[in-house]
Design a protein around this motif. Structure first.
Motif, PDB file in Angstrom:
ATOM      1  N   ASP A 158      -3.143  -1.069   0.253  1.00 32.00           N
ATOM      2  CA  ASP A 158      -2.394   0.163  -0.050  1.00 32.00           C
ATOM      3  C   ASP A 158      -1.132   0.241   0.798  1.00 32.00           C
ATOM      4  O   ASP A 158      -0.059   0.643   0.317  1.00 32.00           O
ATOM      5  CB  ASP A 158      -3.271   1.385   0.215  1.00 32.00           C
ATOM      6  CG  ASP A 158      -4.415   1.497  -0.778  1.00 32.00           C
ATOM      7  OD1 ASP A 158      -4.317   0.891  -1.864  1.00 32.00           O
ATOM      8  OD2 ASP A 158      -5.420   2.182  -0.453  1.00 32.00           O
ATOM      9  N   LEU A 159      -1.266  -0.151   2.054  1.00 29.46           N
ATOM     10  CA  LEU A 159      -0.109  -0.128   2.948  1.00 29.46           C
ATOM     11  C   LEU A 159       0.959  -1.105   2.482  1.00 29.46           C
ATOM     12  O   LEU A 159       2.165  -0.809   2.507  1.00 29.46           O
ATOM     13  CB  LEU A 159      -0.571  -0.477   4.367  1.00 29.46           C
ATOM     14  CG  LEU A 159       0.382  -0.147   5.520  1.00 29.46           C
ATOM     15  CD1 LEU A 159       0.587   1.355   5.618  1.00 29.46           C
ATOM     16  CD2 LEU A 159      -0.175  -0.700   6.830  1.00 29.46           C
ATOM     17  N   LEU A 160       0.527  -2.287   2.030  1.00 28.30           N
ATOM     18  CA  LEU A 160       1.465  -3.301   1.549  1.00 28.30           C
ATOM     19  C   LEU A 160       2.179  -2.827   0.281  1.00 28.30           C
ATOM     20  O   LEU A 160       3.380  -3.085   0.097  1.00 28.30           O
ATOM     21  CB  LEU A 160       0.716  -4.606   1.276  1.00 28.30           C
ATOM     22  CG  LEU A 160       1.573  -5.802   0.832  1.00 28.30           C
ATOM     23  CD1 LEU A 160       2.553  -6.188   1.936  1.00 28.30           C
ATOM     24  CD2 LEU A 160       0.688  -6.997   0.471  1.00 28.30           C
ATOM     25  N   THR A 161       1.447  -2.152  -0.578  1.00 29.37           N
ATOM     26  CA  THR A 161       2.055  -1.620  -1.793  1.00 29.37           C
ATOM     27  C   THR A 161       3.160  -0.627  -1.454  1.00 29.37           C
ATOM     28  O   THR A 161       4.253  -0.640  -2.061  1.00 29.37           O
ATOM     29  CB  THR A 161       0.990  -0.935  -2.663  1.00 29.37           C
ATOM     30  OG1 THR A 161      -0.013  -1.896  -3.014  1.00 29.37           O
ATOM     31  CG2 THR A 161       1.605  -0.381  -3.939  1.00 29.37           C
ATOM     32  N   THR A 162       2.875   0.225  -0.478  1.00 24.82           N
ATOM     33  CA  THR A 162       3.885   1.191  -0.045  1.00 24.82           C
ATOM     34  C   THR A 162       5.096   0.479   0.555  1.00 24.82           C
ATOM     35  O   THR A 162       6.252   0.831   0.274  1.00 24.82           O
ATOM     36  CB  THR A 162       3.281   2.160   0.985  1.00 24.82           C
ATOM     37  OG1 THR A 162       2.165   2.830   0.415  1.00 24.82           O
ATOM     38  CG2 THR A 162       4.317   3.182   1.438  1.00 24.82           C
ATOM     39  N   SER A 163       4.862  -0.546   1.378  1.00 27.54           N
ATOM     40  CA  SER A 163       5.961  -1.297   1.997  1.00 27.54           C
ATOM     41  C   SER A 163       6.812  -1.987   0.943  1.00 27.54           C
ATOM     42  O   SER A 163       8.057  -2.021   1.038  1.00 27.54           O
ATOM     43  CB  SER A 163       5.404  -2.335   2.976  1.00 27.54           C
ATOM     44  OG  SER A 163       4.763  -1.717   4.055  1.00 27.54           O
ATOM     45  N   GLU A 164       6.158  -2.536  -0.054  1.00 26.36           N
ATOM     46  CA  GLU A 164       6.884  -3.215  -1.125  1.00 26.36           C
ATOM     47  C   GLU A 164       7.786  -2.238  -1.884  1.00 26.36           C
ATOM     48  O   GLU A 164       8.947  -2.548  -2.208  1.00 26.36           O
ATOM     49  CB  GLU A 164       5.896  -3.877  -2.085  1.00 26.36           C
ATOM     50  CG  GLU A 164       6.558  -4.700  -3.183  1.00 26.36           C
ATOM     51  CD  GLU A 164       5.547  -5.340  -4.108  1.00 26.36           C
ATOM     52  OE1 GLU A 164       5.946  -6.219  -4.906  1.00 26.36           O
ATOM     53  OE2 GLU A 164       4.357  -4.965  -4.044  1.00 26.36           O
ATOM     54  N   ALA A 165       7.239  -1.049  -2.162  1.00 25.27           N
ATOM     55  CA  ALA A 165       8.036  -0.033  -2.868  1.00 25.27           C
ATOM     56  C   ALA A 165       9.224   0.398  -2.018  1.00 25.27           C
ATOM     57  O   ALA A 165      10.341   0.622  -2.546  1.00 25.27           O
ATOM     58  CB  ALA A 165       7.152   1.162  -3.204  1.00 25.27           C
ATOM     59  N   GLN A 166       9.035   0.510  -0.713  1.00 24.68           N
ATOM     60  CA  GLN A 166      10.130   0.911   0.167  1.00 24.68           C
ATOM     61  C   GLN A 166      11.224  -0.148   0.207  1.00 24.68           C
ATOM     62  O   GLN A 166      12.417   0.162   0.230  1.00 24.68           O
ATOM     63  CB  GLN A 166       9.606   1.176   1.572  1.00 24.68           C
ATOM     64  CG  GLN A 166       8.774   2.448   1.697  1.00 24.68           C
ATOM     65  CD  GLN A 166       8.180   2.621   3.083  1.00 24.68           C
ATOM     66  OE1 GLN A 166       8.052   1.671   3.847  1.00 24.68           O
ATOM     67  NE2 GLN A 166       7.808   3.866   3.407  1.00 24.68           N
ATOM     68  N   VAL A 167      10.820  -1.421   0.216  1.00 27.97           N
ATOM     69  CA  VAL A 167      11.803  -2.506   0.224  1.00 27.97           C
ATOM     70  C   VAL A 167      12.623  -2.485  -1.070  1.00 27.97           C
ATOM     71  O   VAL A 167      13.860  -2.626  -1.051  1.00 27.97           O
ATOM     72  CB  VAL A 167      11.105  -3.871   0.412  1.00 27.97           C
ATOM     73  CG1 VAL A 167      12.083  -5.018   0.131  1.00 27.97           C
ATOM     74  CG2 VAL A 167      10.575  -3.998   1.828  1.00 27.97           C
ATOM     75  N   LYS A 168      11.962  -2.330  -2.192  1.00 26.83           N
ATOM     76  CA  LYS A 168      12.676  -2.285  -3.467  1.00 26.83           C
ATOM     77  C   LYS A 168      13.661  -1.119  -3.518  1.00 26.83           C
ATOM     78  O   LYS A 168      14.797  -1.249  -4.005  1.00 26.83           O
ATOM     79  CB  LYS A 168      11.684  -2.195  -4.619  1.00 26.83           C
ATOM     80  CG  LYS A 168      10.881  -3.468  -4.850  1.00 26.83           C
ATOM     81  CD  LYS A 168       9.902  -3.304  -6.007  1.00 26.83           C
ATOM     82  CE  LYS A 168       9.121  -4.599  -6.236  1.00 26.83           C
ATOM     83  NZ  LYS A 168       8.150  -4.483  -7.346  1.00 26.83           N
ATOM     84  N   GLN A 169      13.223   0.037  -3.045  1.00 23.05           N
ATOM     85  CA  GLN A 169      14.109   1.193  -3.024  1.00 23.05           C
ATOM     86  C   GLN A 169      15.297   0.948  -2.101  1.00 23.05           C
ATOM     87  O   GLN A 169      16.446   1.278  -2.433  1.00 23.05           O
ATOM     88  CB  GLN A 169      13.338   2.433  -2.573  1.00 23.05           C
ATOM     89  CG  GLN A 169      14.203   3.686  -2.528  1.00 23.05           C
ATOM     90  CD  GLN A 169      13.477   4.860  -1.910  1.00 23.05           C
ATOM     91  OE1 GLN A 169      12.398   4.696  -1.350  1.00 23.05           O
ATOM     92  NE2 GLN A 169      14.065   6.043  -2.010  1.00 23.05           N
ATOM     93  N   SER A 170      15.020   0.330  -0.934  1.00 22.25           N
ATOM     94  CA  SER A 170      16.087   0.083   0.043  1.00 22.25           C
ATOM     95  C   SER A 170      17.086  -0.945  -0.483  1.00 22.25           C
ATOM     96  O   SER A 170      18.291  -0.860  -0.180  1.00 22.25           O
ATOM     97  CB  SER A 170      15.491  -0.390   1.364  1.00 22.25           C
ATOM     98  OG  SER A 170      14.653   0.605   1.912  1.00 22.25           O
ATOM     99  N   GLU A 171      16.607  -1.916  -1.228  1.00 18.74           N
ATOM    100  CA  GLU A 171      17.519  -2.904  -1.817  1.00 18.74           C
ATOM    101  C   GLU A 171      18.501  -2.224  -2.773  1.00 18.74           C
ATOM    102  O   GLU A 171      19.694  -2.581  -2.816  1.00 18.74           O
ATOM    103  CB  GLU A 171      16.713  -3.987  -2.533  1.00 18.74           C
ATOM    104  CG  GLU A 171      15.983  -4.930  -1.586  1.00 18.74           C
ATOM    105  CD  GLU A 171      15.067  -5.900  -2.313  1.00 18.74           C
ATOM    106  OE1 GLU A 171      14.645  -6.896  -1.696  1.00 18.74           O
ATOM    107  OE2 GLU A 171      14.756  -5.640  -3.506  1.00 18.74           O
TER     108      GLU A 171
END
Length: 431
Positions: A153-166
């Motif tokens: 779950d934590l990794l999913t959140t991190s992945e979403a944050q990276v995509k948004q930040s990109e």
């Protein structure tokens, strides 16, 4: 023999088709299945069961020693004299039984009965040991598996944050360093998840080794298993008293004192006379005697019945030394029992303290996890809306990870210690 050597031996025996076949090994395991399988298949336990069977056979032989025996004999001989060859034949039956021997046989039967009971208790003690080991290994698997769930779950959140930040970086709303920090955090989360999966595999391997099954055997832990942390059932004094009354190692120590006392009685009985009854039936044939074969067999037939009293006078101090050794054995058994009781009460007290500490840590970790989870949720939402900076979000995320690991560890530690503590009082692990 170390646990790993036993595991290798188990693999060799399995490869040779020893008892356990591949189709006998479950593929989905719950805790109860694992414990029951280990009790049935464990090499050490089965070795102790064979020792128990040997003790049972010794008891059978001891009980049979009070019965009369019976043996037959047939002889045929040719003897060369100066007068010529002489042919003789003989036939007979003989039997004897002990009427009195200072209660040696009676005490020997009692000793063999006590030895059998002790052997059976050794099996039960070994089952208790493997039960605790299996439980600990099994709960470690559940711990690792639950930890993976949270980390995913934590990794999913991190992945979403990276995509948004990109996307934000493309539009120039965040700096390059902020994007790199999020990407580094995402990579670290992936590394943490991989490490957790490796830990799960290592824990599964540990349980397989305890179960003594090949590493390539399909193995899946039941998804229905849950862990409930409950307070211990008994206070310390009550638990110690219950353990002293029920644990097999204590019963075995008490029986060992009785056994050594019986051995003393056996040793003393050899000082007393032995009275035995014996009888025989015999007949024979001699070619130099008058009459034919049948006539001589009938004419030579005789019966014998008699009592024999054997009185010990001097046995080169054998009995004296045996009595002395038996007295030493009694004292050793008493000390062993005292040591077993001391060790058991200390183990129960240690388990009690562990339960108290673990439950307190679990309550604190649960509260900490609750607050850090909510704080991270708020921080992630603020970051998504652009009202929170990345540094503060990462700090909050680190606090969450620490709280997560503390919570999961405390949860399973409390469950394990509670199960062990209650197990000392006779409560089954799988309750």
């Amino acid at each position: 023999m170390s646990r790993y050597i036993k595991y290798i031996v188990a693999l060799i025996l399995l490869g040779a088709g020893y008892k356990t076949r591949a189709q006998d090994i479950p593929q989905v395991w719950d805790l109860k299945t694992a414990i029951e399988y280990a009790k049935e298949k464990n090499i050490n336990i089965n070795t102790l069961k064979l020792s128990s069977q040997t003790a049972e056979q010794n008891l059978i032989a001891s009980k049979a020693a009070v019965l009369p025996n019976l043996s037959g004999n047939v002889s045929q001989a040719i003897t060369n004299y100066k007068s010529g060859l002489q042919n003789t034949s003989g036939f007979g039956l003989s039997s004897d039984m002990t009427l009195y021997n200072g209660s040696y046989l009676k005490n020997d039967i009692k000793a063999k009965e006590l030895s059998l009971q002790t052997a059976n208790l050794s099996v039960e003690a070994a089952k208790n040991d493997i039960t605790i080991s299996i439980t600990q290994a099994y709960l470690n698997i559940l711990l690792a598996r639950e930890n993976i769930t949270y980390l995913k779950d934590l990794l999913t959140t991190s992945e979403a944050q990276v995509k948004q930040s990109e996307q934000q970086f493309k539009f120039g709303t965040i700096a390059k360093k902020d994007l790199l920090q999020l990407q580094a955090t995402y990579a670290n989360d992936k590394y943490t998840l991989v490490t957790a999966k490796n830990t799960l595999q290592q824990n599964i391997l540990t349980l397989k080794q305890l179960l003594q099954i090949p590493t390539n055997t399909p193995f899946e832990v039941s998804t229905t298993d849950t862990v409930a942390v409950a307070p211990a059932l008994d206070n310390l004094a009550s638990a110690q008293d219950q353990a002293l009354r029920t644990r097999p190692e204590i019963k075995s120590g008490e029986l060992n004192i009785q056994l050594q006392s019986t051995e003393l009685a056996k040793a003393k009985s050899t000082l007393r006379p032995t009275l035995s009854l014996g009888g025989s039936l015999n007949t024979g044939y001699n070619n130099n005697n008058i009459g034919g074969y049948g006539y001589q067999l009938n004419n030579s037939f005789y019966q014998n019945l008699g009592l024999t009293l054997s009185i010990p006078i001097f046995d080169r101090k054998v009995t004296k030394t045996n009595v002395a050794k038996a007295n030493i054995g009694i004292e050793q058994a008493r000390l062993s029992l005292l040591d077993a009781k001391t060790t058991l009460t200390q183990n129960v007290e240690r388990a009690y303290i562990n339960v108290q500490n673990a439950n307190s840590q679990y309550a604190a970790a649960q509260e900490q996890f609750k607050y850090t989870s909510e704080a991270l949720r708020i921080s992630n939402a603020a970051l998504k809306e652009g009202t929170n900076n990345i540094v503060e979000n990462l700090q909050q995320k680190n606090l969450y990870v620490q709280a997560l690991q503390a919570f999961v560890q405390a949860k399973y530690t409390a469950s394990l210690y509670t199960k062990i503590y209650n197990f000392y009082t006779g409560v089954p692990i799988t309750n």
